[in-house]
Motif scaffolding. Structure first.
Motif, short mmCIF file in Angstrom:
data_model
loop_
_atom_site.label_atom_id
_atom_site.label_comp_id
_atom_site.label_asym_id
_atom_site.label_seq_id
_atom_site.Cartn_x
_atom_site.Cartn_y
_atom_site.Cartn_z
N PRO A 78 42.72 96.08 102.39
CA PRO A 78 42.85 95.24 103.35
C PRO A 78 44.00 95.57 104.47
O PRO A 78 45.00 95.27 104.19
N VAL A 79 43.44 96.02 105.51
CA VAL A 79 44.42 96.62 106.66
C VAL A 79 44.56 96.00 107.91
O VAL A 79 43.04 95.78 108.31
N LEU A 80 45.32 95.94 108.64
CA LEU A 80 45.30 95.60 110.02
C LEU A 80 45.45 96.88 110.92
O LEU A 80 46.68 97.38 110.92
N TYR A 94 45.53 97.76 113.94
CA TYR A 94 46.05 97.37 115.31
C TYR A 94 47.57 97.15 115.10
O TYR A 94 48.39 97.15 116.04
N LEU A 95 48.04 96.88 113.81
CA LEU A 95 49.49 96.84 113.50
C LEU A 95 50.22 97.97 113.22
O LEU A 95 49.38 98.85 112.56
N GLU A 110 54.52 96.79 109.85
CA GLU A 110 54.01 95.50 109.85
C GLU A 110 53.11 95.18 108.81
O GLU A 110 53.18 94.36 108.19
N LEU A 120 54.09 92.52 106.30
CA LEU A 120 53.18 91.23 106.89
C LEU A 120 53.71 90.22 105.98
O LEU A 120 53.75 89.91 104.94
N ALA A 121 53.96 89.02 106.92
CA ALA A 121 54.24 87.59 106.61
C ALA A 121 55.55 87.62 105.88
O ALA A 121 55.96 86.43 105.24
N SER A 142 53.68 104.06 113.80
CA SER A 142 52.34 104.24 114.09
C SER A 142 51.62 103.45 113.63
O SER A 142 51.60 102.60 112.48
N LEU A 143 50.43 102.98 114.56
CA LEU A 143 49.53 102.22 114.10
C LEU A 143 48.67 102.57 112.94
O LEU A 143 48.44 103.62 112.73
N SER A 175 45.69 104.64 113.14
CA SER A 175 45.40 106.18 113.45
C SER A 175 45.60 106.96 112.42
O SER A 175 45.58 108.21 112.57
N LEU A 176 45.76 106.35 111.30
CA LEU A 176 45.93 107.28 110.20
C LEU A 176 44.64 107.28 109.26
O LEU A 176 44.02 106.62 109.33
N ALA A 192 42.24 90.19 105.48
CA ALA A 192 43.50 91.16 104.97
C ALA A 192 44.57 90.17 105.16
O ALA A 192 45.38 90.35 104.34
N ILE A 199 48.99 85.20 103.93
CA ILE A 199 48.95 84.42 105.14
C ILE A 199 48.06 83.29 104.74
O ILE A 199 46.73 83.72 104.53
N TYR A 251 39.70 103.17 117.35
CA TYR A 251 39.59 102.50 116.37
C TYR A 251 39.12 100.88 116.30
O TYR A 251 39.76 100.26 115.77
#
Ligand SMILES: Nc1ncnc2c1ncn2[C@@H]1O[C@H](COP(=O)(O)OP(=O)(O)OP(=O)(O)O)[C@@H](O)[C@H]1O
Ligand SMILES: [Mg+2]
Lengths: 501, 338
Positions: A92-94, A96-97, A101, A105-106, A140-141, A144-145, B220, B226, B337
């Motif tokens: 579960p990844v974001l 664009y962060l 982060e 997260l949180a 890095s975002l 992009s990995l 996610a 969260i 992306y």
């Protein structure tokens, strides 16, 4: 060895989905300082069990105790607070962060005034990434990995939670041997700190390498829990599948015709790979081996037109072609079953059948209409040969287990009529019974005269499938071996950059 | 490896917006020597601060993957609500035959002066809370929920006074609407302060980061611990709050409460947010972009005004330019992306 109160004890867990009894009175426990492996075929209920322990799903029945006290998690957050960290199967990844982060997260580090302290966050992320020796920039975002790096980030995150129990749901599916070795070292050291580890994998060698105990599930039921010393490979396989399976017996095939179907010459994409040349003949399976980051997936993406090409030539049956988009590639008869199947290969909201027949719809035309009967039997054939666990053919793919989703994507590509098939990690995340089935389907495609490229990070798999093996390192081809010449040692040496042995 | 490769493209897509803004400023300056005059700049800022404030709230909403169509109606509603409260009630149905207290200076505010404003903020925020909660709880897309609210709230606003404006505003509202501070118009100051505040909130608080996370991928975010409810509802409260602020400022400028103002302003706000680079799918975007988006639209209109183009052709140009801007932006940033 296991004495005292377990860190975690789940008893009589029951979970019912519409039409599927995913868990039927399953017991599971983890002691401090042990690695408890969880095994079972695709759809056996492994992920469901750990999602319940991790607070993301609610159980229907049963109790969960942490250090002897009963708990009831209403959310993943509560489980996290009780010291449970879960590394999920579907990362579960974001995207664009930033990497940092995603890790924090949180719970981003804050300064005295209560505001997010970015430099501290990057520093701490750096620290955790260094611990797992991941060469990743925390700024890095994430998107992009490549997948394997994203997985490393998730591992860093799981460690940074400083949990008492760390659960890994198939972490090895997207890692290569070097990274996996590192992961095992880390698991070894957190184990010494007295943490409890749950490790899910379809690769038996991993279970024997790091496991202390293993619990096997089948069809949602507990088959048994055994100390690792008391079992061997054969008994474990028996527990897993409840039947005999033949493993890795590559049959000798007829001579390969010397007719090049796909040839690439001097392919180059600046800063990623250069001077890539190889040929795949009719009826041949070309294996491509290399460590993650070697540029294998990137080369393939260029061949199927997903990325632009800087230099080089591509020939199909000795005719120069220009492939500018995936659509061109399909026109020339090249198809790719991508590594990142969840994103690129499936329509999650559609049924198993719709997904499988989608690329071959034209075959089911009967005058103006589609022949649903034939579509159903075509789908059923794959569902049974790949052992896809689904209540009905019209179940939405979203509700299948991770491995079964993989099988659906593969079924979709396996049925296509193409000249060149490219499989990127075809058996990743797939249980041992079905793995062999997929390999034999790939071999059958070759026997029918297709040209096949298989990218795999599993040496036994690549050795059993390929006629020839190309090895890549750092964006270059470092070696090319016939199957007869290939050995595990040579593959590893070339993949680490050795040019001649 | 991939990262270095994408740098030029990323730079272009990141700063392309500012480049466009700069270009527009240069074009304006060339087209008219009046452009850099104090009054033109002051006007430009003042007129845009209303859309500007609305688009701040809208950015929060869109970042979480939602949309708020009710802000225009909310401006009208807060304007008339405020005016009615100044006349001593929260709700008055005016009989048909009586025509307004036109220009009546006889204000009998319901509460001590400043409190009336706070009550307007509160009531509007509650509406925001309700629309956000309905969308969240019943899993109805906010497009539908706020579309209904847009109609409902406008209806409510117009029923207050049968659509008539209600005149008479206290002195201090004049200051908010027309005053200046260090010769910067007050509306602009309010807008820019609120923007800075929003930037800060989004970048430096866990709450702000949570908005990006929930907007990026709710599942996610949930798995990372969260709880999404607050992140899905708060933006609607912000949006309603900013709309009511605009309503009160507008009342000051017109010296009356008017339930029919700001029709269609929600679309201007959405356009500005989107031009500013915020993704309608949520999870990506910045307040800085939104501010620039507002200025870009504002400048284009300003240029057309300087060129003395009529209002209707102006609308056509505006429509074309918004699409062109988005197409350009997507071309530059690629959809690597997404
Ligand atoms: N949300 C859901 N709705 C309906 N059925 C579900 C849902 N999630 C899982 N299932 C079903 O529950 C069963 C167990 O799934 P689970 O994901 O636990 O399997 P798994 O052992 O992790 O398999 P894999 O090795 O493929 O990851 C499967 O048959 C799956 O189809
Ligand atoms: Mg699973």
């Amino acid at each position: 060895m296991n004495k005292g109160v377990p860190l975690l004890e789940a008893k009589g867990i029951v979970k019912q989905y519409p039409g599927v009894l995913a868990l039927d009175k399953v017991d599971f426990d983890v002691f401090s300082g042990e690695v408890h492996c969880l095994a079972g075929e695709n759809g056996a209920g492994k992920s469901t069990l750990i999602e319940i322990i991790g607070g993301s799903y609610k159980k229907d029945e049963g109790t969960i105790r942490i250090n002897g006290t009963e708990v009831e998690f209403a959310s993943p957050k509560e489980a996290q607070e009780s010291g449970i960290a879960v590394l999920h199967q579907e990362l579960p990844v974001l995207p664009y962060l930033s990497v940092a982060e995603n890790i924090f997260l949180a719970r981003q580090p804050r300064n005295k005034a209560g505001f997010v302290n970015y430099s501290e966050m990057y520093r701490q992320a750096r620290k955790w990434l260094d611990i797992i020796q991941a060469d990743i920039n925390p700024r890095s975002l994430l998107g992009s990995l490549p997948m394997s790096k994203q997985q490393l980030v998730s591992i860093a995150k799981a460690l940074s939670l400083d949990a008492k129990i760390i659960i890994f749901d198939e972490p090895s599916a997207v890692l290569t041997s070097v990274e996996l070795k590192r992961l095992f070292e880390i698991i070894g050291s957190v184990k010494k700190e007295g943490k409890g580890i749950v490790y899910i994998s379809h690769r038996l060698e991993e279970i024997f390498e790091i496991g202390d105990r293993v619990t096997v599930l089948r069809n949602g039921r507990l088959v048994g829990t055994r100390p690792i010393e008391e079992i061997n490979r054969d008994t474990l396989i028996k527990m897993l599948v409840g039947r005999e399976i033949s493993e890795e017996v590559p049959t000798e095939r007829k001579e390969i015709e010397d007719k090049a179907v796909l040839a690439v010459k001097g392919l180059c994409r600046k800063g990623i790979f250069e001077d890539i040349s190889f040929t795949v003949n009719r009826g041949e399976i070309l294996g491509v081996y290399g460590l993650v980051g070697a540029g294998r997936t990137e080369v393939i993406r260029v061949i199927v037109g997903a990325d632009p090409l800087d230099e080089g030539e591509i020939y199909i049956e000795n005719r120069r072609v220009r492939i500018k988009s995936p659509k061109d590639a399909i026109k020339y008869g090249i198809c790719l079953a991508p590594e990142d199947r969840k994103q690129h290969g499936l329509i999650l909201g559609k049924s198993v059948q719709e997904n499988i027949v989608l690329p071959s719809l034209h075959r089911f035309k009967r005058s103006l209409f589609l022949d649903y009967g034939r579509m159903r039997s075509y789908t059923r054939k794959f569902v049974s040969s790949l052992r896809i666990v689904t209540p009905t053919l019209s179940q939405k793919v979203r509700f299948l287990s991770g491995g079964n989703q993989q099988k659906v994507v593969l079924a979709k590509w396996l049925g296509m009529e193409m000249k060149v098939f490219i499989f990127d990690e075809p058996t990743r995340g797939i249980d041992i019974g079905a793995k062999e089935e997929i390999r034999s389907l790939i071999r059958k495609l070759a026997e029918e005269g297709r040209a096949i490229i298989v990218i795999s990070s599993e040496i036994p798999e690549i050795m059993s499938l390929s006629n020839r093996i190309v090895i890549m390192h750092n964006g270059r081809i470092t070696g090319c071996l016939l199957r007869e010449e290939a050995t595990k040692e040579k593959l590893i040496a070339y993949s680490m950059g050795a040019n001649h042995i | 490896m991939r990262i270095t490769k994408e740098k030029p493209v990323e730079l272009l897509s990141k700063y392309g917006l500012y480049f466009v803004l700069l270009l527009l400023i240069v074009v304006s300056a060339i087209l008219s020597p009046l452009f850099f005059s104090y009054s033109n700049i002051a006007n430009l800022l003042t007129y845009n601060s209303f859309t500007g404030l609305l688009s701040l709230g809208m950015t929060f909403v869109i970042l979480t993957g939602g949309i708020d169509l009710s802000v225009g109606s909310m401006v009208g509603f807060s304007s008339i609500l405020y005016a009615t409260m100044l006349h001593g009630a929260i709700f008055t149905f005016m009989p048909d035959n009586i025509f307004i207290y036109t220009g009546s200076p006889q204000l009998t505010p319901l509460f001590p002066q400043g409190i009336n404003i706070v009550v307007v903020f509160l009531i509007c925020s509650v509406f925001g809370f309700i629309s956000g909660s309905i969308s969240y709880k019943f899993r109805i897309h906010s497009f539908i929920v706020t579309l209904c609210f847009m109609i409902f709230i406008r209806g409510l606003a117009v029923s207050y006074t049968h659509g008539q404006p209600l005149f008479g505003m206290p002195e201090y509202i004049n200051f908010i609407a027309y005053g200046t501070f260090l010769s910067i118009p007050m509306p602009a100051i309010i807008w820019l302060t609120a923007s800075v505040f929003s930037i800060f909130l989004l970048r430096y608080t866990r709450f702000g980061r949570g908005i990006y996370a929930v907007g990026g991928d709710e599942e996610a975010a949930r798995l990372s611990g969260i709880k999404s409810a607050i992140y899905r509802i708060m933006p609607f409260i912000f949006s309603a709050f900013f709309a009511s602020l605009v309503g009160i400022m507008m009342s000051g400028r017109m010296a009356c409460g008017d339930p029919k103002i700001a029709q269609g302003w929600e679309l201007d706000a959405i356009a500005a947010v989107v031009i500013g680079g915020t993704s309608l799918f949520g999870g990506r975007g910045t307040i800085g972009g939104t501010v620039v988006g507002v200025l870009i639209i504002g400048l284009i209109i300003n240029i057309m005004n300087l060129l003395e183009i009529d209002a209707y052709p102006q609308q056509m140009v505006k429509g074309v330019i918004i699409i062109a801007a988005l197409a350009l932006h997507n071309l530059l940033s690629g959809r690597r992306y997404s």
